[in-house]
Design a protein around this motif. Structure first.
Motif: not given
Length: 416
Positions: A24-36, A52-56
């Motif tokens: 869920q945390a990774m999905q949140d980074l993806l959807s918000r296009e958060t830079e880290f 995060v560009h894509h989650i497999d």
């Protein structure tokens, strides 16, 4: 994703090993296009800014888009640390490098655990309004927003400043945003601090770490992203001055703690392209400030043609120029690392000439990602063909009064 619930998953400092919550945390980074930032585990190397560009989920990996490339020799299995914001909490998570997917796109393992990270990793040094240190930030290209205000504190990891004004860059309209406007994780690709001790201009990229209301105003805390070695050295000089000022007895003037010698930055000798706190913060002012701060190396034989090119560049705002007779001389200077900041190379070539491109690409491979720089190839008459490399681009011949070449140069300089 409910960020309120995320931030209260566990007690502070307790590791999280629930795969569902981590995904869920990774999905949140993806959807918000958060830079880290990510960095090689256990080293003091500079971190890499990523998204995060894509989650497999089938392969158990995430694809991260980086701002600068990883070393070519990096082997699969290398351990990395991720540090990212979820809700009000910053988290640390270990991940493993799996391989290269595309240019600046890499595969990493989905972390098996994550834990709350310490927010204050670096000592913060306060600044008072009378010291005139001022922050100008931009949260994106047009239509983005320009945000400015006096510096509140500074550290190796980031800064805080008070918001004095916010302006839309497309129509220059000043707005008064509320706290909801400043979302954690918001990226600031343009971040400039003016009039620091012994450093007239400091440039970086940042991400919003926190925002708080204080005494009727808004204070923004920004984390630096992708600081280079030269920028970190400049910042440490400033912080060292602040440290000595703090140790100065109260009866002694704070100015006595500053170095007595002249400022080392070449920016001190140039016209100031700055926005006064009481003045309008415009896109043109931000862009001109960026051009004046960009170091440019012109590889071209001396003569009237080179003089005209130099004049066109200076008229557009690129005043920090160094002209060298040949490409070989310019590449030798880059190899010797004689520049305090990464320069932009302009090289004269001819249509159909592949030698110039091969020489530049050869040096880029030799120096690797730690000293990344961009180059523009210009030819009189027919423009050179595309190179397929985003850091080496063909450009129209610079001519005063014709700005067809200027957009590409701004892009290579990181101003777009």
């Amino acid at each position: 994703m409910d960020l309120v619930n995320v931030s209260s998953w566990t007690g502070r400092g307790t590791p999280i090993e629930d795969p569902g919550l981590i995904r869920q945390a990774m999905q949140d980074l993806l959807s918000r296009e958060t830079e880290f930032p990510i960095k090689v585990e256990g080293t003091h190397t500079l971190p890499y800014s990523s998204r995060v560009h894509h989650i497999d989920l089938k392969k158990g990996c995430i694809h991260l888009k980086l701002i600068r490339p990883l070393p070519h020799e990096l082997a699969a299995g290398a351990a990395f640390d991720m540090v990212f914001l979820v809700g009000d909490q910053r988290y640390w998570a270990p991940t493993t490098f799996q391989g290269r997917e595309n240019y600046l796109l890499y595969r990493f393992s989905i972390p098996a655990r994550m834990a709350p990270a310490d927010r204050r990793q670096h000592k913060r040094y306060p600044f008072r309004p009378r010291e005139k240190a001022y922050v100008v930030a931009q949260d994106g290209v047009i239509p983005g927003h320009g945000i400015s205000g006096p510096l509140v504190n500074l550290s190796e990891g980031g800064l805080a400043f008070r918001v004095d004004r916010v302006m839309r860059l497309d129509d220059h309209l000043r707005i008064t945003p509320g706290m909801g406007f400043f979302d954690r994780g918001k990226s600031f690709p343009v971040l400039k601090v003016r009039d620091l001790p012994n450093l007239p201009l400091f440039e970086a990229r940042g991400v919003l770490a926190n925002a708080q209301e204080r005494n009727g105003g808004i204070i923004l805390g920004l984390q630096f992203l992708d600081l280079r070695e030269a920028e970190l050295r400049e910042l440490r000089v400033v912080l060292d001055i602040r440290e000595r000022m703090l140790r100065t007895p109260s009866g002694q003037s704070a100015d006595a703690a500053r170095p007595s010698g002249p400022r080392t930055s070449t920016l001190a000798k140039e016209p100031a392209a700055r926005t006064a706190p009481a003045g309008a913060l415009t896109p043109d002012a931000l862009r001109l400030l960026g051009r004046r701060s960009t170091r440019l190396v012109l590889a071209m034989a001396a003569g009237p043609e080179r003089d005209l090119v130099a004049q066109a560049l200076a008229a557009a705002g690129y005043v920090r120029q160094e002209a060298l007779e040949t490409l070989e001389q310019a590449l030798a200077e880059l190899r010797a690392d004689r520049y305090s900041s990464y320069p932009l190379l302009l090289a004269e070539t001819h249509a159909g000439d592949g030698v110039t491109l091969k020489k530049i690409q050869g040096l880029q491979r030799e120096l690797g990602s730690a000293r990344e720089w961009a180059a523009a190839l210009m030819a009189k008459g027919e423009a050179p063909p595309e190179t397929g490399d985003p850091l080496i681009r063909p450009m129209a011949w610079p001519v005063a009064g014709d700005a067809s070449w200027l957009g590409l140069l701004d892009e290579l300089a990181g101003l777009d």
